[in-house]
Every structure is written in structure tokens, then in C-alpha cells.
Motif scaffolding. Structure first.
Motif, PDB file in Angstrom:
ATOM      1  N   THR A  98      39.465  31.494  47.932  1.00  0.00           N
ATOM      2  CA  THR A  98      40.661  32.324  47.834  1.00  0.00           C
ATOM      3  C   THR A  98      40.782  32.837  46.409  1.00  0.00           C
ATOM      4  OG1 THR A  98      42.064  30.431  47.316  1.00  0.00           O
ATOM      5  CG2 THR A  98      41.940  31.087  49.631  1.00  0.00           C
ATOM      6  N   SER A  99      41.435  33.955  46.279  1.00  0.00           N
ATOM      7  CA  SER A  99      41.701  34.526  44.961  1.00  0.00           C
ATOM      8  C   SER A  99      43.168  34.919  44.919  1.00  0.00           C
ATOM      9  CB  SER A  99      40.795  35.724  44.692  1.00  0.00           C
ATOM     10  OG  SER A  99      41.014  36.214  43.386  1.00  0.00           O
ATOM     11  N   ASN A 100      44.028  33.916  44.928  1.00  0.00           N
ATOM     12  CA  ASN A 100      45.466  34.162  44.899  1.00  0.00           C
ATOM     13  C   ASN A 100      45.891  34.598  43.502  1.00  0.00           C
ATOM     14  OD1 ASN A 100      45.889  33.513  47.598  1.00  0.00           O
ATOM     15  ND2 ASN A 100      45.967  31.335  47.122  1.00  0.00           N
ATOM     16  N   GLY A 101      46.724  35.620  43.441  1.00  0.00           N
ATOM     17  CA  GLY A 101      47.214  36.130  42.160  1.00  0.00           C
ATOM     18  C   GLY A 101      46.430  37.326  41.645  1.00  0.00           C
ATOM     19  N   ALA A 102      45.277  37.605  42.225  1.00  0.00           N
ATOM     20  CA  ALA A 102      44.484  38.766  41.824  1.00  0.00           C
ATOM     21  C   ALA A 102      44.781  39.921  42.771  1.00  0.00           C
ATOM     22  CB  ALA A 102      42.997  38.439  41.855  1.00  0.00           C
ATOM     23  N   ALA A 103      44.855  41.134  42.217  1.00  0.00           N
ATOM     24  CA  ALA A 103      45.153  42.305  43.038  1.00  0.00           C
ATOM     25  C   ALA A 103      44.407  43.527  42.515  1.00  0.00           C
ATOM     26  CB  ALA A 103      46.656  42.570  43.050  1.00  0.00           C
ATOM     27  N   LEU A 104      44.225  44.478  43.388  1.00  0.00           N
ATOM     28  CA  LEU A 104      43.575  45.733  43.050  1.00  0.00           C
ATOM     29  C   LEU A 104      44.446  46.862  43.587  1.00  0.00           C
ATOM     30  CD1 LEU A 104      41.090  47.265  41.981  1.00  0.00           C
ATOM     31  CD2 LEU A 104      40.087  46.995  44.252  1.00  0.00           C
ATOM     32  N   GLU A 105      44.815  47.790  42.695  1.00  0.00           N
ATOM     33  CA  GLU A 105      45.642  48.928  43.093  1.00  0.00           C
ATOM     34  C   GLU A 105      44.768  50.165  43.256  1.00  0.00           C
ATOM     35  OE1 GLU A 105      49.713  51.042  41.607  1.00  0.00           O
ATOM     36  OE2 GLU A 105      48.175  50.691  40.095  1.00  0.00           O
ATOM     37  N   LEU A 106      44.938  50.820  44.408  1.00  0.00           N
ATOM     38  CA  LEU A 106      44.313  52.115  44.663  1.00  0.00           C
ATOM     39  C   LEU A 106      45.452  53.121  44.689  1.00  0.00           C
ATOM     40  CD1 LEU A 106      41.967  50.995  47.575  1.00  0.00           C
ATOM     41  CD2 LEU A 106      41.389  51.202  45.169  1.00  0.00           C
ATOM     42  N   ASN A 107      45.429  54.094  43.769  1.00  0.00           N
ATOM     43  CA  ASN A 107      46.572  54.973  43.596  1.00  0.00           C
ATOM     44  C   ASN A 107      46.120  56.423  43.578  1.00  0.00           C
ATOM     45  OD1 ASN A 107      48.736  56.500  42.381  1.00  0.00           O
ATOM     46  ND2 ASN A 107      49.643  54.527  41.857  1.00  0.00           N
ATOM     47  N   ARG A 108      46.835  57.259  44.340  1.00  0.00           N
ATOM     48  CA  ARG A 108      46.541  58.689  44.379  1.00  0.00           C
ATOM     49  C   ARG A 108      47.744  59.506  43.945  1.00  0.00           C
ATOM     50  NH1 ARG A 108      45.335  62.060  49.595  1.00  0.00           N
ATOM     51  NH2 ARG A 108      44.738  63.985  48.597  1.00  0.00           N
ATOM     52  N   GLY A 109      48.637  58.879  43.206  1.00  0.00           N
ATOM     53  CA  GLY A 109      49.825  59.571  42.720  1.00  0.00           C
ATOM     54  C   GLY A 109      51.084  58.890  43.204  1.00  0.00           C
ATOM     55  N   ALA A 110      52.216  59.413  42.755  1.00  0.00           N
ATOM     56  CA  ALA A 110      53.510  58.823  43.100  1.00  0.00           C
ATOM     57  C   ALA A 110      53.690  58.764  44.613  1.00  0.00           C
ATOM     58  CB  ALA A 110      54.632  59.638  42.468  1.00  0.00           C
ATOM     59  N   GLY A 111      54.032  57.585  45.117  1.00  0.00           N
ATOM     60  CA  GLY A 111      54.265  57.406  46.545  1.00  0.00           C
ATOM     61  C   GLY A 111      52.991  57.320  47.374  1.00  0.00           C
ATOM     62  N   LYS A 112      51.845  57.232  46.710  1.00  0.00           N
ATOM     63  CA  LYS A 112      50.564  57.125  47.428  1.00  0.00           C
ATOM     64  C   LYS A 112      49.791  55.947  46.856  1.00  0.00           C
ATOM     65  CE  LYS A 112      50.495  62.052  48.211  1.00  0.00           C
ATOM     66  NZ  LYS A 112      49.880  63.330  47.863  1.00  0.00           N
ATOM     67  N   ASP A 113      50.332  54.764  47.093  1.00  0.00           N
ATOM     68  CA  ASP A 113      49.884  53.560  46.427  1.00  0.00           C
ATOM     69  C   ASP A 113      49.470  52.512  47.459  1.00  0.00           C
ATOM     70  OD1 ASP A 113      49.792  51.821  44.062  1.00  0.00           O
ATOM     71  OD2 ASP A 113      51.570  50.880  44.922  1.00  0.00           O
ATOM     72  N   LEU A 114      48.307  51.896  47.250  1.00  0.00           N
ATOM     73  CA  LEU A 114      47.840  50.829  48.122  1.00  0.00           C
ATOM     74  C   LEU A 114      47.393  49.680  47.226  1.00  0.00           C
ATOM     75  CD1 LEU A 114      46.618  50.444  51.297  1.00  0.00           C
ATOM     76  CD2 LEU A 114      44.582  50.324  49.903  1.00  0.00           C
ATOM     77  N   ILE A 115      47.888  48.477  47.505  1.00  0.00           N
ATOM     78  CA  ILE A 115      47.502  47.302  46.725  1.00  0.00           C
ATOM     79  C   ILE A 115      46.884  46.273  47.665  1.00  0.00           C
ATOM     80  CG2 ILE A 115      48.326  45.371  45.316  1.00  0.00           C
ATOM     81  CD1 ILE A 115      50.480  47.259  44.214  1.00  0.00           C
ATOM     82  N   ILE A 116      45.733  45.772  47.258  1.00  0.00           N
ATOM     83  CA  ILE A 116      45.041  44.699  47.974  1.00  0.00           C
ATOM     84  C   ILE A 116      45.217  43.452  47.118  1.00  0.00           C
ATOM     85  CG2 ILE A 116      42.807  43.895  48.816  1.00  0.00           C
ATOM     86  CD1 ILE A 116      41.986  46.922  48.806  1.00  0.00           C
ATOM     87  N   ALA A 117      45.779  42.375  47.680  1.00  0.00           N
ATOM     88  CA  ALA A 117      46.099  41.195  46.876  1.00  0.00           C
ATOM     89  C   ALA A 117      45.805  39.904  47.630  1.00  0.00           C
ATOM     90  CB  ALA A 117      47.572  41.226  46.474  1.00  0.00           C
ATOM     91  N   ASN A 118      45.692  38.812  46.869  1.00  0.00           N
ATOM     92  CA  ASN A 118      45.561  37.469  47.431  1.00  0.00           C
ATOM     93  C   ASN A 118      44.433  37.384  48.459  1.00  0.00           C
ATOM     94  OD1 ASN A 118      47.831  36.714  45.883  1.00  0.00           O
ATOM     95  ND2 ASN A 118      49.165  37.517  47.461  1.00  0.00           N
ATOM     96  N   ALA A 119      43.234  37.602  47.998  1.00  0.00           N
ATOM     97  CA  ALA A 119      42.074  37.707  48.886  1.00  0.00           C
ATOM     98  C   ALA A 119      41.611  36.367  49.428  1.00  0.00           C
ATOM     99  CB  ALA A 119      40.917  38.381  48.141  1.00  0.00           C
ATOM    100  N   ALA A 120      41.223  36.391  50.690  1.00  0.00           N
ATOM    101  CA  ALA A 120      40.475  35.297  51.307  1.00  0.00           C
ATOM    102  C   ALA A 120      39.022  35.770  51.297  1.00  0.00           C
ATOM    103  CB  ALA A 120      40.953  35.042  52.728  1.00  0.00           C
ATOM    104  N   LEU A 121      38.162  35.032  50.626  1.00  0.00           N
ATOM    105  CA  LEU A 121      36.780  35.444  50.392  1.00  0.00           C
ATOM    106  C   LEU A 121      35.831  34.708  51.325  1.00  0.00           C
ATOM    107  CD1 LEU A 121      37.154  34.994  46.550  1.00  0.00           C
ATOM    108  CD2 LEU A 121      37.247  37.172  47.762  1.00  0.00           C
ATOM    109  N   ASP A 122      34.986  35.448  52.012  1.00  0.00           N
ATOM    110  CA  ASP A 122      33.966  34.872  52.885  1.00  0.00           C
ATOM    111  C   ASP A 122      32.616  35.201  52.256  1.00  0.00           C
ATOM    112  OD1 ASP A 122      32.095  34.261  54.846  1.00  0.00           O
ATOM    113  OD2 ASP A 122      33.237  35.158  56.486  1.00  0.00           O
ATOM    114  N   PHE A 123      32.107  34.278  51.428  1.00  0.00           N
ATOM    115  CA  PHE A 123      30.859  34.526  50.706  1.00  0.00           C
ATOM    116  C   PHE A 123      29.658  34.584  51.650  1.00  0.00           C
ATOM    117  CE2 PHE A 123      33.356  32.173  47.376  1.00  0.00           C
ATOM    118  CZ  PHE A 123      33.650  33.295  46.630  1.00  0.00           C
ATOM    119  N   LYS A 124      29.709  33.783  52.701  1.00  0.00           N
ATOM    120  CA  LYS A 124      28.588  33.709  53.635  1.00  0.00           C
ATOM    121  C   LYS A 124      28.353  35.052  54.326  1.00  0.00           C
ATOM    122  CE  LYS A 124      26.797  30.805  57.332  1.00  0.00           C
ATOM    123  NZ  LYS A 124      27.054  29.648  58.167  1.00  0.00           N
TER     124      LYS A 124
END
Length: 140
Positions: A98-124
Motif C-alpha cells: 500500500t502507498s497510503n498518503g501518496a497522491a498524483l494529480e492530473l489537471n487540465r485546468g480549473a474544474g478539470k481535476d483528477l487525483i489518484i491517492a492511497n494506492a493498493a499496489l499489486d507488484f506481481k
């Protein structure tokens, strides 16, 4: 008396080890707060090209950090890891985490925001599942 107890414990350990198949591994989840454990998220060249063409910026948030300046790679600190210990041959393999507390923001301007956070990682299987926030609202 105590030597007798250690002897019995040793015999019990040998019996368990003998009964355990050589190919079986011990799977356990470990906290990583005392380790330097990180996962790396890389966008492909095609994905970076498409995001750049669409004007989508990528920004590390929380405990995540950018690797380089292209917005193609990010470091996600691992907060817990599930590993498998195999005895024959001896190996330690990371399965998930898990990667709790880490996030990645994908932004295309005001009101066009997507955040991916608190990842569950499947390395296999090389997969990432995460909380997704669209314009600040958690989405399923």
C-alpha cells in the motif's frame, strides 16, 4: 526445566519445518515505517505524449515525489508490504503493498481535476488500484 522447554520447542520447530513443503512460501505483511520502501509509477511514452497533447499536467501530492521533470515517473512511498519468503531456493519476493498518503494529480485546468491517492499496489501483476477524486469528490 527451562532447557527442557527449549528442547521441546526445538523439536516442535523441526517437525513443522519437516512437514512444510519445500516449495511453499511464508507470506506476511510488514509495516515499512522503518524501511526505505518505494514503488515507482511510470507512464509510457505514448501516455505522456497523449497527456501533454491534451494539456494535462501531472503533479505529485502528499508523500509522492516526481522523478525528473517530465511528469512521466513518480515515487510512491510504500507504507506496508506483503512479501513471500521461500526456503528452497531461498528468496524474498514482494507481492503487494500500500502507498497510503501518496497522491498524483492530473489537471487540465480549473474544474478539470483528477487525483489518484492511497494506492493498493499489486507488484506481481503490475497493477495499481487507488482512491479516485474527481474535482475533489471521491468517485467509485
Amino acid at each position: 526445566m527451562q532447557a527442557n522447554r527449549f528442547f521441546k520447542l526445538g523439536i516442535a520447530s523441526l517437525l513443522v519445518a519437516a512437514a512444510w513443503p519445500a516449495s511453499a512460501g511464508l507470506v506476511t505483511t510488514l509495516p515499512t515505517n522503518l524501511l526505505n520502501a518505494n514503488a515507482r509509477l511510470d507512464f509510457s511514452e505514448d501516455a505522456v505524449g497523449a497527456l501533454d497533447l491534451a494539456g494535462v499536467t501531472r503533479t505529485a501530492l502528499g508523500t509522492a515525489t516526481a522523478i525528473g521533470t517530465t511528469g512521466a515517473s513518480f515515487n510512491l512511498p510504500v507504507t506496508s508490504a506483503t512479501t513471500e519468503l521461500s526456503l528452497i531456493p531461498f528468496s524474498l519476493t514482494s507481492l503487494a503493498g500500500t502507498s497510503n498518503g501518496a497522491a498524483l494529480e492530473l489537471n487540465r485546468g480549473a474544474g478539470k481535476d483528477l487525483i489518484i491517492a492511497n494506492a493498493a499496489l499489486d507488484f506481481k501483476n503490475k497493477k495499481l488500484n487507488a482512491d479516485v477524486y474527481v474535482n475533489g469528490v471521491k468517485s467509485s
